[in-house]
Scaffold this motif. Structure first.
Motif, short mmCIF file in Angstrom:
data_model
loop_
_atom_site.label_atom_id
_atom_site.label_comp_id
_atom_site.label_asym_id
_atom_site.label_seq_id
_atom_site.Cartn_x
_atom_site.Cartn_y
_atom_site.Cartn_z
N VAL A 70 49.94 14.72 71.00
CA VAL A 70 49.77 14.40 69.58
C VAL A 70 51.14 14.30 68.92
N HIS A 71 51.19 13.77 67.70
CA HIS A 71 52.43 13.70 66.95
C HIS A 71 52.76 15.08 66.39
N PRO A 72 54.03 15.45 66.30
CA PRO A 72 54.38 16.76 65.73
C PRO A 72 53.83 17.01 64.34
N ASP A 73 53.61 15.95 63.57
CA ASP A 73 53.04 16.13 62.22
C ASP A 73 51.63 16.67 62.24
N ARG A 74 50.97 16.59 63.40
CA ARG A 74 49.59 17.08 63.54
C ARG A 74 49.55 18.53 64.02
N VAL A 75 50.72 19.17 64.14
CA VAL A 75 50.82 20.51 64.74
C VAL A 75 51.28 21.53 63.71
N ALA A 76 50.50 22.59 63.56
CA ALA A 76 50.90 23.75 62.76
C ALA A 76 51.16 24.91 63.71
N GLN A 77 52.02 25.81 63.28
CA GLN A 77 52.34 26.96 64.13
C GLN A 77 51.90 28.26 63.49
N GLY A 78 51.55 29.21 64.34
CA GLY A 78 51.16 30.54 63.88
C GLY A 78 51.49 31.56 64.93
N SER A 79 50.80 32.68 64.90
CA SER A 79 51.11 33.73 65.87
C SER A 79 49.90 34.27 66.60
N GLN A 80 48.68 34.02 66.09
CA GLN A 80 47.45 34.45 66.78
C GLN A 80 46.37 33.37 66.62
N THR A 81 45.59 33.18 67.66
CA THR A 81 44.52 32.17 67.58
C THR A 81 43.44 32.57 66.58
N SER A 82 43.16 33.85 66.45
CA SER A 82 42.11 34.27 65.51
C SER A 82 42.49 33.92 64.07
N VAL A 83 43.77 34.05 63.73
CA VAL A 83 44.22 33.72 62.37
C VAL A 83 44.10 32.22 62.13
N LEU A 84 44.48 31.42 63.13
CA LEU A 84 44.35 29.97 63.00
C LEU A 84 42.88 29.57 62.91
N THR A 85 42.04 30.21 63.71
CA THR A 85 40.61 29.91 63.69
C THR A 85 40.00 30.26 62.34
N TYR A 234 59.97 31.53 46.35
CA TYR A 234 59.48 32.23 45.17
C TYR A 234 58.46 31.36 44.43
N GLY A 235 57.43 32.01 43.88
CA GLY A 235 56.41 31.32 43.12
C GLY A 235 56.67 31.45 41.63
N PRO A 236 55.75 30.94 40.80
CA PRO A 236 54.47 30.35 41.20
C PRO A 236 54.53 28.86 41.52
N SER A 237 55.66 28.20 41.31
CA SER A 237 55.75 26.78 41.64
C SER A 237 55.54 26.60 43.14
N MET A 238 54.66 25.66 43.53
CA MET A 238 54.31 25.50 44.94
C MET A 238 54.27 24.03 45.31
N SER A 239 55.02 23.67 46.34
CA SER A 239 55.00 22.32 46.88
C SER A 239 54.92 22.43 48.39
N LEU A 240 53.70 22.33 48.92
CA LEU A 240 53.50 22.51 50.36
C LEU A 240 53.81 21.22 51.12
N ALA A 241 54.08 21.36 52.41
CA ALA A 241 54.35 20.21 53.26
C ALA A 241 53.14 19.28 53.26
N SER A 242 53.37 18.00 53.41
CA SER A 242 52.28 17.02 53.43
C SER A 242 51.67 16.88 54.82
N THR A 243 52.33 17.40 55.83
CA THR A 243 51.84 17.33 57.21
C THR A 243 51.08 18.62 57.53
N ALA A 244 50.66 18.75 58.79
CA ALA A 244 49.97 19.97 59.22
C ALA A 244 50.85 21.21 59.07
N ARG A 245 52.13 21.00 58.84
CA ARG A 245 53.03 22.13 58.67
C ARG A 245 52.68 22.98 57.45
N ARG A 246 51.86 22.44 56.55
CA ARG A 246 51.47 23.26 55.39
C ARG A 246 50.57 24.43 55.81
#
Length: 347
Positions: A70-85, A234-246
């Motif tokens: 897949v393209h890297p833009d379709r990939v998010a990273q984490g640390s546990q499968t249960s959290v991602l699920t 720092y918040g509350p201003s929030m601009s998340l990534a447009s790819t799966a990286r969000r």
């Protein structure tokens, strides 16, 4: 004949004779150990900073994306499968049905069971495709069953899901690194890399199709999900990534140092060759045991008392027991000598 690239990879693991427990925890290649050692030394000398890990994480994301198609833009990273699920479980509409496999790994089942307003229906793996109906919003399953090593019939499952308009989620933790994986075949995949990809624990991935991505909410969003990470502290201003990286979570930095080396190693291999080697050793063990060939890298047989497992451990052979079965798992460092050692210990 073993290819030069696979032979080089095998040699990077040294000589871990008798280690048949990769289904529980993989072993690090030499280059991962060297990289981790150097990083820890640099840290101890006050020669590391958080920003320095960003490039490592992006290179590792790219290697993983290449490995699973897949393209890297379709990939998010984490640390546990249960959290991602849990992100996916939160997206299930109230009243909807989630179909899962009876006896599948808890990390891809328990998050859905926390939703009392949805129906979670377990069925046998062999019946999964036939059990999908028009009422099934999502079908969840492991590519390779943790307890028995059985490989799912993804062609049948995906065909049935397409007929009924059902989303698909596949856990590739027991497959990626030993069995070819095409994450683009599914709406979502989750994978922890500390098993067959031989990375440190703490590096996991989520892949998302574009149609499924739009249904999820980045509930774990933090600074590392920002479009510009270092302007998102720092918040509350929030601009998340447009790819799966969000959907990224803040990384366990040191783990990524080792993961970069391990995942790049597997991305450089012909995984079909790795599978042929590992499943071939599995079949050789089945022949020696006098049981039908399983055509799997994880060979399992009934061992409710744990007697066979104790024989192997007593002979210095590392294996594991799950759900009343002994589980011997073969990877690229194993040889026919390991098969012979298991048979000798059991006799």
């Amino acid at each position: 004949m073993t290819s030069a690239s696979l032979q080089s990879a095998i040699e990077s693991f040294g000589d871990p004779r008798g280690y048949l427990a990769v289904a529980s925890i993989g072993l690090p290649p030499r280059q991962a150990v060297d990289a981790l050692t150097a990083d820890l030394e640099a840290w101890s000398l006050a020669d590391r900073d958080p920003q320095g890990y960003d490039a490592v994480i992006e290179r590792t994301r790219a290697s993983y994306a290449s490995l699973v198609g897949v393209h890297p833009d379709r990939v998010a990273q984490g640390s546990q499968t249960s959290v991602l699920t849990s992100l996916i479980a939160a997206a299930v509409p109230p009243g909807a049905e989630v179909l899962c496999v009876d006896g599948d790994f808890s990390s891809i089942v328990f998050p859905f069971l926390q939703r009392p307003d949805i129906t979670v229906r377990p069925v046998a793996l062999e019946a999964l495709a036939d059990a999908i109906t028009d009422e099934t919003w999502l079908v969840v399953f492991s590519l390779v069953q943790s307890s028995r090593g059985v490989v799912a019939d993804i062609a049948s499952i995906n065909a049935a899901a397409a007929r009924h308009g059902t989303y698909t989620m596949c856990d590739t933790t027991q497959g990626a690194g030993v069995l070819p994986v095409d994450a683009s075949l599914f709406d979502a995949t989750v994978c922890h890399t500390y098993k067959w990809l031989c990375a440190p624990r703490g590096v996991a991935f989520l892949t998302l199709s574009t149609r499924f991505d739009a249904l999820l909410t980045p509930l774990h969003a933090g600074w590392y999900a920002g479009d510009d990470v270092w302007k998102s502290c720092y918040g509350p201003s929030m601009s998340l990534a447009s790819t799966a990286r969000r959907f990224d979570v803040s990384p366990a930095w040191q783990a990524w140092i080792g993961a970069e080396q391990s995942i790049a190693l597997f991305d450089g291999l012909d995984i079909n060759e790795v599978w042929a080697r590992a499943s071939g050793l599995g079949d050789a063990l089945c022949d020696g045991l006098g049981i039908p060939q399983q055509h799997q890298a994880i060979v399992s047989w009934p061992d409710a008392s744990g007697a066979d497992l104790q024989k192997l451990l007593g002979a210095g052979i590392r294996a594991s027991g799950r759900a009343g079965r002994l589980r011997a798992s073969f990877h690229l460092w194993n040889t026919e000598g390991d098969v012979d050692a298991v048979l000798h210990a059991l006799r």
